[in-house]
Design a protein around this motif. Structure first.
Motif, PDB file in Angstrom:
ATOM      1  N   LYS A 101      -0.618   5.889  18.698  1.00  0.00           N
ATOM      2  CA  LYS A 101      -0.053   5.976  17.352  1.00  0.00           C
ATOM      3  C   LYS A 101       0.751   4.724  17.042  1.00  0.00           C
ATOM      4  CE  LYS A 101       3.729   8.852  19.170  1.00  0.00           C
ATOM      5  NZ  LYS A 101       4.322  10.193  19.151  1.00  0.00           N
ATOM      6  N   LEU A 102       0.796   4.424  15.731  1.00  0.00           N
ATOM      7  CA  LEU A 102       1.512   3.238  15.284  1.00  0.00           C
ATOM      8  C   LEU A 102       2.119   3.521  13.913  1.00  0.00           C
ATOM      9  CD1 LEU A 102       2.227   0.225  15.640  1.00  0.00           C
ATOM     10  CD2 LEU A 102       0.043  -0.326  14.535  1.00  0.00           C
ATOM     11  N   ALA A 103       3.446   3.533  13.842  1.00  0.00           N
ATOM     12  CA  ALA A 103       4.166   3.686  12.570  1.00  0.00           C
ATOM     13  C   ALA A 103       4.665   2.303  12.162  1.00  0.00           C
ATOM     14  CB  ALA A 103       5.333   4.654  12.721  1.00  0.00           C
ATOM     15  N   LEU A 104       4.171   1.793  11.051  1.00  0.00           N
ATOM     16  CA  LEU A 104       4.469   0.415  10.659  1.00  0.00           C
ATOM     17  C   LEU A 104       5.958   0.177  10.429  1.00  0.00           C
ATOM     18  CD1 LEU A 104       1.486  -0.310   8.249  1.00  0.00           C
ATOM     19  CD2 LEU A 104       1.624  -0.583  10.728  1.00  0.00           C
ATOM     20  N   VAL A 105       6.659   1.187   9.905  1.00  0.00           N
ATOM     21  CA  VAL A 105       8.074   0.998   9.586  1.00  0.00           C
ATOM     22  C   VAL A 105       8.926   0.791  10.838  1.00  0.00           C
ATOM     23  CG1 VAL A 105       8.804   3.425   9.602  1.00  0.00           C
ATOM     24  CG2 VAL A 105       9.882   1.815   8.018  1.00  0.00           C
ATOM     25  N   THR A 106       8.391   1.166  11.993  1.00  0.00           N
ATOM     26  CA  THR A 106       9.158   1.024  13.238  1.00  0.00           C
ATOM     27  C   THR A 106       8.995  -0.338  13.891  1.00  0.00           C
ATOM     28  OG1 THR A 106       7.375   1.862  14.651  1.00  0.00           O
ATOM     29  CG2 THR A 106       8.877   3.496  13.680  1.00  0.00           C
ATOM     30  N   LEU A 107       8.084  -1.176  13.384  1.00  0.00           N
ATOM     31  CA  LEU A 107       7.845  -2.479  14.002  1.00  0.00           C
ATOM     32  C   LEU A 107       9.072  -3.377  13.849  1.00  0.00           C
ATOM     33  CD1 LEU A 107       4.196  -3.150  12.733  1.00  0.00           C
ATOM     34  CD2 LEU A 107       4.894  -2.416  15.040  1.00  0.00           C
ATOM     35  N   LEU A 113      12.145  -7.101   6.857  1.00  0.00           N
ATOM     36  CA  LEU A 113      11.512  -7.381   5.566  1.00  0.00           C
ATOM     37  C   LEU A 113      11.599  -6.205   4.593  1.00  0.00           C
ATOM     38  CD1 LEU A 113       8.275  -9.193   6.827  1.00  0.00           C
ATOM     39  CD2 LEU A 113      10.452 -10.198   6.128  1.00  0.00           C
ATOM     40  N   LEU A 114      12.153  -5.092   5.045  1.00  0.00           N
ATOM     41  CA  LEU A 114      12.252  -3.917   4.176  1.00  0.00           C
ATOM     42  C   LEU A 114      13.172  -4.211   2.999  1.00  0.00           C
ATOM     43  CD1 LEU A 114      12.604  -1.026   6.790  1.00  0.00           C
ATOM     44  CD2 LEU A 114      10.531  -1.807   5.617  1.00  0.00           C
ATOM     45  N   LEU A 145       4.949  -0.235   1.998  1.00  0.00           N
ATOM     46  CA  LEU A 145       4.921  -1.467   2.779  1.00  0.00           C
ATOM     47  C   LEU A 145       3.624  -2.255   2.620  1.00  0.00           C
ATOM     48  CD1 LEU A 145       6.420  -0.171   6.169  1.00  0.00           C
ATOM     49  CD2 LEU A 145       7.621  -0.928   4.112  1.00  0.00           C
ATOM     50  N   TRP A 146       2.521  -1.547   2.373  1.00  0.00           N
ATOM     51  CA  TRP A 146       1.208  -2.198   2.298  1.00  0.00           C
ATOM     52  C   TRP A 146       1.078  -3.127   1.095  1.00  0.00           C
ATOM     53  CZ3 TRP A 146       2.309   2.909   1.427  1.00  0.00           C
ATOM     54  CH2 TRP A 146       2.106   3.396   0.136  1.00  0.00           C
ATOM     55  N   LEU A 147       2.043  -3.074   0.182  1.00  0.00           N
ATOM     56  CA  LEU A 147       1.999  -3.958  -0.983  1.00  0.00           C
ATOM     57  C   LEU A 147       2.641  -5.314  -0.695  1.00  0.00           C
ATOM     58  CD1 LEU A 147       2.659  -1.181  -3.585  1.00  0.00           C
ATOM     59  CD2 LEU A 147       0.718  -2.744  -3.670  1.00  0.00           C
ATOM     60  N   SER A 148       3.088  -5.523   0.518  1.00  0.00           N
ATOM     61  CA  SER A 148       3.616  -6.825   0.947  1.00  0.00           C
ATOM     62  C   SER A 148       2.550  -7.550   1.763  1.00  0.00           C
ATOM     63  CB  SER A 148       4.864  -6.648   1.810  1.00  0.00           C
ATOM     64  OG  SER A 148       5.129  -7.828   2.554  1.00  0.00           O
ATOM     65  N   PRO A 149       2.052  -8.697   1.298  1.00  0.00           N
ATOM     66  CA  PRO A 149       1.080  -9.449   2.102  1.00  0.00           C
ATOM     67  C   PRO A 149       1.620  -9.825   3.480  1.00  0.00           C
ATOM     68  CG  PRO A 149       1.073 -10.246  -0.163  1.00  0.00           C
ATOM     69  CD  PRO A 149       2.229  -9.303  -0.045  1.00  0.00           C
ATOM     70  N   GLU A 150       2.890 -10.157   3.564  1.00  0.00           N
ATOM     71  CA  GLU A 150       3.463 -10.550   4.853  1.00  0.00           C
ATOM     72  C   GLU A 150       3.550  -9.360   5.802  1.00  0.00           C
ATOM     73  OE1 GLU A 150       5.130 -12.718   7.998  1.00  0.00           O
ATOM     74  OE2 GLU A 150       3.828 -13.214   6.312  1.00  0.00           O
ATOM     75  N   ILE A 151       3.965  -8.198   5.290  1.00  0.00           N
ATOM     76  CA  ILE A 151       4.005  -7.007   6.150  1.00  0.00           C
ATOM     77  C   ILE A 151       2.594  -6.601   6.550  1.00  0.00           C
ATOM     78  CG2 ILE A 151       4.569  -4.535   6.205  1.00  0.00           C
ATOM     79  CD1 ILE A 151       7.086  -5.147   4.607  1.00  0.00           C
ATOM     80  N   ALA A 152       1.620  -6.786   5.656  1.00  0.00           N
ATOM     81  CA  ALA A 152       0.223  -6.496   5.993  1.00  0.00           C
ATOM     82  C   ALA A 152      -0.239  -7.381   7.153  1.00  0.00           C
ATOM     83  CB  ALA A 152      -0.667  -6.711   4.779  1.00  0.00           C
ATOM     84  N   ARG A 153       0.140  -8.658   7.139  1.00  0.00           N
ATOM     85  CA  ARG A 153      -0.233  -9.571   8.225  1.00  0.00           C
ATOM     86  C   ARG A 153       0.405  -9.129   9.545  1.00  0.00           C
ATOM     87  NH1 ARG A 153       1.350 -13.559  11.291  1.00  0.00           N
ATOM     88  NH2 ARG A 153       3.491 -13.566  10.491  1.00  0.00           N
ATOM     89  N   LEU A 154       1.681  -8.789   9.498  1.00  0.00           N
ATOM     90  CA  LEU A 154       2.377  -8.331  10.702  1.00  0.00           C
ATOM     91  C   LEU A 154       1.799  -7.003  11.194  1.00  0.00           C
ATOM     92  CD1 LEU A 154       5.999  -9.213   9.542  1.00  0.00           C
ATOM     93  CD2 LEU A 154       4.674 -10.404  11.312  1.00  0.00           C
ATOM     94  N   SER A 155       1.377  -6.156  10.263  1.00  0.00           N
ATOM     95  CA  SER A 155       0.737  -4.885  10.631  1.00  0.00           C
ATOM     96  C   SER A 155      -0.584  -5.149  11.342  1.00  0.00           C
ATOM     97  CB  SER A 155       0.494  -4.033   9.378  1.00  0.00           C
ATOM     98  OG  SER A 155       1.715  -3.743   8.719  1.00  0.00           O
ATOM     99  N   ALA A 156      -1.357  -6.121  10.839  1.00  0.00           N
ATOM    100  CA  ALA A 156      -2.631  -6.476  11.466  1.00  0.00           C
ATOM    101  C   ALA A 156      -2.403  -6.977  12.897  1.00  0.00           C
ATOM    102  CB  ALA A 156      -3.345  -7.540  10.640  1.00  0.00           C
ATOM    103  N   VAL A 157      -1.352  -7.759  13.088  1.00  0.00           N
ATOM    104  CA  VAL A 157      -1.016  -8.259  14.434  1.00  0.00           C
ATOM    105  C   VAL A 157      -0.717  -7.081  15.370  1.00  0.00           C
ATOM    106  CG1 VAL A 157       0.706  -9.558  15.766  1.00  0.00           C
ATOM    107  CG2 VAL A 157      -0.196 -10.504  13.624  1.00  0.00           C
ATOM    108  N   ALA A 158       0.048  -6.104  14.867  1.00  0.00           N
ATOM    109  CA  ALA A 158       0.410  -4.939  15.690  1.00  0.00           C
ATOM    110  C   ALA A 158      -0.808  -4.059  15.982  1.00  0.00           C
ATOM    111  CB  ALA A 158       1.491  -4.124  14.985  1.00  0.00           C
ATOM    112  N   ILE A 159      -1.676  -3.881  14.989  1.00  0.00           N
ATOM    113  CA  ILE A 159      -2.902  -3.093  15.185  1.00  0.00           C
ATOM    114  C   ILE A 159      -3.793  -3.787  16.217  1.00  0.00           C
ATOM    115  CG2 ILE A 159      -5.036  -2.311  14.073  1.00  0.00           C
ATOM    116  CD1 ILE A 159      -3.304  -2.021  11.462  1.00  0.00           C
TER     117      ILE A 159
END
Length: 311
Positions: A101-107, A113-114, A145-159
């Motif tokens: 499991k992966l919760a993006l807000v916990t990264l 960036l929140l 959070l998915w509406l932030s391009p930067e958070i999306a990039r960091l999410s991709a790194v975590a995934i």
């Protein structure tokens, strides 16, 4: 006899598989579609990605079905924003092992960036909603959070990191996918910044306070939001208040979302010179694929531009 048994087993297996939906077989399950956009780019050619929330449903009040619970239990990896956004997933996700499991807000990379939510601002302006707008934040921060391009990039790194741990034999392909996603995102980001730059200073209102990350990233100029419950027609006094604010603040546009009935939008804009537009924060019509997240960002840019420019 052996041949007959083999045929029977094959027929039984085929019947079983035919009865299982593609979502049940998916190895990655995301709570909502935009997270599926990011995950499908990283996992392209490695494993399937599926979305739990049906199109048209709300992530704020969705009720899981027994089949959804099974999908979560059978998933190789479950990706969600976090308990502040998808409350319906708290219990089933709590039962999953940490590596699945992966919760993006916990990264740790995402937390700085929140941005603050505006539920308190609603209350200050006397916006008593039929459904509390705090449902969109459940706390101090905006959880879209998915509406932030930067958070999306960091999410991709975590995934990517999670999938490499789960599927080390696919590391080379996953590495290439991540590199491609980051490169395409950077290219799209530059293009959209150029497209949206002329719109800075053009004021508008949205009904749903969801777009703060996107607006902040691209320097757009929201004047405010009206969290009108699409299920309930606002009264005459409420519509008058909204119209007055639109005129006083010289708004160029007022944006709805696909689930809002056109009658509500027309009632708000009637008697003003404000144009009406639609923003889709979930990318409802975009299919999952390696380019779907950049398509999502681009679609939003077109939706902003078409109304703010009067195209």
């Amino acid at each position: 006899m052996l041949h007959k048994n083999t045929l029977l087993f094959a027929a039984f297996s085929a019947a079983l598989w035919c009865g299982i939906s593609p979502l049940a077989q998916a190895e990655i399950v995301t709570s909502i579609k935009p997270l599926g956009f990011i995950a499908s780019a990283v996992a392209d050619g490695v494993t399937k990605t599926a979305v739990l929330l049906p199109d048209g449903a709300s992530e704020h009040d969705y009720a899981l079905r027994p089949s959804d619970i099974k999908r979560l239990q059978n998933a190789e990896l479950v990706i969600w924003t976090g308990p502040e956004m998808e409350a319906f997933m708290i219990r089933p996700v709590a039962r999953l092992p940490a590596q699945k499991k992966l919760a993006l807000v916990t990264l740790d990379t995402v937390k700085p960036l929140l941005i603050k939510g505006d539920a308190a601002g609603d209350r200050e302006h006397g916006h008593d909603h039929e459904k509390s707008d705090a449902d969109h934040h459940h706390g101090d921060y905006n959880m879209h959070l998915w509406l932030s391009p930067e958070i999306a990039r960091l999410s991709a790194v975590a995934i990517h990191q999670k999938l490499v741990e789960l599927m080390p034999e696919n590391k080379n392909k996953l590495d290439a996918n991540l590199q491609r996603f980051e490169a395409e995102l950077a290219k799209s980001d530059r293009m959209l910044a150029n497209k949206l730059s002329p719109l800075k200073g053009k004021g508008y209102y949205v009904f749903h306070d969801a777009y703060g990350y996107y607006e902040q990233h691209f320097g757009l100029t929201p004047l405010g939001h009206f969290t009108v419950n699409p299920e309930i027609q606002p009264g005459a006094q409420r519509l008058h208040e909204i119209r007055t604010q639109l005129v006083e603040h010289k708004a160029v546009c007022v944006f709805a979302e696909p689930q809002f009935r056109p009658a509500v939008i027309e009632a708000v804009a009637r008697g003003t010179r404000v144009r009406m537009g639609t923003l889709d924060p979930l990318g409802t019509a975009i299919p999952l694929g390696k380019d779907s997240y950049t398509q999502f960002l681009t679609q939003l840019a077109h939706q902003y531009a078409s109304c703010l420019k009067g195209e």
